[in-house]
Scaffold this motif. Structure first.
Motif, PDB file in Angstrom:
ATOM      1  N   SER A  92       0.839  -1.212   0.000  1.00  0.00           N
ATOM      2  CA  SER A  92       0.000   0.000   0.000  1.00  0.00           C
ATOM      3  C   SER A  92       0.866   1.252   0.000  1.00  0.00           C
ATOM      4  CB  SER A  92      -0.953  -0.004   1.202  1.00  0.00           C
ATOM      5  OG  SER A  92      -0.240   0.153   2.419  1.00  0.00           O
ATOM      6  N   HIS A  93       1.926   1.233   0.807  1.00  0.00           N
ATOM      7  CA  HIS A  93       2.852   2.378   0.842  1.00  0.00           C
ATOM      8  C   HIS A  93       4.121   1.955   1.565  1.00  0.00           C
ATOM      9  CE1 HIS A  93       0.806   2.657   4.702  1.00  0.00           C
ATOM     10  NE2 HIS A  93       1.567   3.660   5.113  1.00  0.00           N
ATOM     11  N   ILE A  94       5.151   2.819   1.486  1.00  0.00           N
ATOM     12  CA  ILE A  94       6.483   2.374   1.902  1.00  0.00           C
ATOM     13  C   ILE A  94       6.856   2.937   3.286  1.00  0.00           C
ATOM     14  CG2 ILE A  94       8.907   2.175   1.107  1.00  0.00           C
ATOM     15  CD1 ILE A  94       7.921   2.144  -1.739  1.00  0.00           C
ATOM     16  N   HIS A  95       5.936   2.876   4.230  1.00  0.00           N
ATOM     17  CA  HIS A  95       6.260   3.109   5.638  1.00  0.00           C
ATOM     18  C   HIS A  95       6.718   1.778   6.235  1.00  0.00           C
ATOM     19  CE1 HIS A  95       3.652   6.988   6.151  1.00  0.00           C
ATOM     20  NE2 HIS A  95       4.856   7.235   5.676  1.00  0.00           N
ATOM     21  N   PHE A  96       7.601   1.847   7.232  1.00  0.00           N
ATOM     22  CA  PHE A  96       8.266   0.623   7.716  1.00  0.00           C
ATOM     23  C   PHE A  96       7.301  -0.484   8.139  1.00  0.00           C
ATOM     24  CE2 PHE A  96       7.844   0.175  12.311  1.00  0.00           C
ATOM     25  CZ  PHE A  96       7.293   1.400  12.656  1.00  0.00           C
ATOM     26  N   GLY A 172      -2.098  11.223  -0.065  1.00  0.00           N
ATOM     27  CA  GLY A 172      -2.419  12.123   1.041  1.00  0.00           C
ATOM     28  C   GLY A 172      -1.573  11.768   2.248  1.00  0.00           C
ATOM     29  N   HIS A 173      -1.715  10.537   2.698  1.00  0.00           N
ATOM     30  CA  HIS A 173      -0.879  10.016   3.794  1.00  0.00           C
ATOM     31  C   HIS A 173       0.560   9.898   3.288  1.00  0.00           C
ATOM     32  CE1 HIS A 173       0.285   7.588   7.239  1.00  0.00           C
ATOM     33  NE2 HIS A 173       0.590   6.567   6.474  1.00  0.00           N
ATOM     34  N   THR A 174       0.716   9.297   2.112  1.00  0.00           N
ATOM     35  CA  THR A 174       1.992   9.341   1.389  1.00  0.00           C
ATOM     36  C   THR A 174       1.694   9.777  -0.042  1.00  0.00           C
ATOM     37  OG1 THR A 174       1.888   7.028   0.654  1.00  0.00           O
ATOM     38  CG2 THR A 174       3.009   7.455   2.770  1.00  0.00           C
ATOM     39  N   SER A 193      -5.846   0.548   3.909  1.00  0.00           N
ATOM     40  CA  SER A 193      -4.576   0.764   4.605  1.00  0.00           C
ATOM     41  C   SER A 193      -4.623   2.121   5.319  1.00  0.00           C
ATOM     42  CB  SER A 193      -3.407   0.645   3.626  1.00  0.00           C
ATOM     43  OG  SER A 193      -2.173   0.757   4.306  1.00  0.00           O
ATOM     44  N   ASP A 194      -3.535   2.883   5.303  1.00  0.00           N
ATOM     45  CA  ASP A 194      -3.462   4.093   6.126  1.00  0.00           C
ATOM     46  C   ASP A 194      -4.142   5.321   5.516  1.00  0.00           C
ATOM     47  OD1 ASP A 194      -2.097   2.463   7.782  1.00  0.00           O
ATOM     48  OD2 ASP A 194      -0.216   3.576   7.768  1.00  0.00           O
ATOM     49  N   LEU A 195      -4.963   5.109   4.514  1.00  0.00           N
ATOM     50  CA  LEU A 195      -5.862   6.184   4.094  1.00  0.00           C
ATOM     51  C   LEU A 195      -6.667   6.627   5.320  1.00  0.00           C
ATOM     52  CD1 LEU A 195      -7.063   7.872   1.789  1.00  0.00           C
ATOM     53  CD2 LEU A 195      -8.592   5.982   1.298  1.00  0.00           C
TER      54      LEU A 195
HETATM   55 ZN   LIG Z   1       1.632   4.728   7.001  1.00  0.00          ZN
END
Ligand SMILES: [Zn+2]
Length: 257
Positions: A92-96, A172-174, A193-195
């Motif tokens: 979904s995105h590249i946060h750890f 938005g989040h990323t 995910s973190d949306l």
């Molecule tokens: Zn995140």
């Protein structure tokens, strides 16, 4: 041919963690705390299984002393999913907490938005403090080495990758966060995910405090709300209720739809 339907599972691999409420829901309840979990998601159809996000690698979990941590590959086993053999991995995105465990899926085709990839791999701003704070440098190195390889699919915008499965660009989040729209027995559901960290964000329009672009974020909410067949088919990334309010199918695993 009829579009296949899928079931969606939330798999908790870490937590609960106590956070300032204002971090999870931007500027709300600034004197309070809230609890969150870390999850990955499984999307299972008759023929194909996808996993959304990688969780945290065991070594990083140890280094960060993550409470309640279980290797995401172990949690997947409770659904009879073998991470070693998995074919489809959506990042979904590249946060750890979403990318670190990528080595656990050595054979999977990896779907990530090109914008997201290019930012974290190539933009020097990604090495600045606020971004570094949410980075696993080792996982990013692993990803960087996959560039040009067949395994890595860099997606531009919205894309149907299987019958009944569509990736949606919802930044938005990323800069290049993607959600997954899934054809289910109840209609189109969205693994967001973190949306949204919690369900409340979808109700109130208040996102988390980890923001790349707030204006874009609001447009992503509009987009996702028209996509889902009903508001209760929008699933956030970190809410305790993902586990507590849905049928338990195994330890720390629930069926969302
Ligand atoms: Zn995140």
């Amino acid at each position: 041919m009829a579009i296949p339907t899928y079931e969606i599972y939330a798999l908790k691999y870490g937590g609960p963690y106590t956070r300032p409420a204002s971090m999870v829901n931007w500027f709300q309840d600034i004197d309070k705390n809230i609890q969150i979990n870390y999850y990955i998601f499984a999307i299972r159809g008759e023929r194909e299984t996808l996993v959304v996000d990688c969780g945290v690698d065991p070594e990083l979990a140890k280094a960060r002393n993550l409470a309640g941590y279980v290797n995401p590959a172990e949690v997947l086993k409770r659904l009879d999913i073998d991470a070693q053999k998995l074919k489809y991995l959506v990042v979904s995105h590249i946060h750890f907490d979403h990318i670190s465990g990528i080595k656990l899926f050595p054979r999977a085709r990896i779907f990530v938005q090109e914008k997201e990839y290019n930012f974290w791999m190539k933009n020097p701003i990604a090495r600045r403090a606020p971004f570094l704070h949410v980075t696993d440098p080792e996982a990013n190195q692993y990803l960087a080495k996959l560039e040009g390889k067949k395994r890595l699919e860099l997606i531009r915008g919205d894309k149907k990758i299987l019958p009944g499965i569509e990736l949606l660009l919802v930044p938005g989040h990323t800069i290049g966060l993607q959600a997954v729209a899934v054809h289910t027995a109840k209609g189109t559901a969205v693994v967001g995910s973190d949306l949204a960290h919690t369900f409340s964000s979808y109700r109130t329009d208040i996102p988390s405090a980890i923001i790349t672009d707030m204006i874009t974020w609001m447009k992503s909410y509009d987009k996702i709300k028209t996509k889902a067949s009903s508001p209760d088919l929008l699933f956030p990334g970190h809410d305790l209720a993902l586990l507590e309010n849905y049928p338990k199918v195994a330890e720390d695993v629930s069926r969302l739809v």
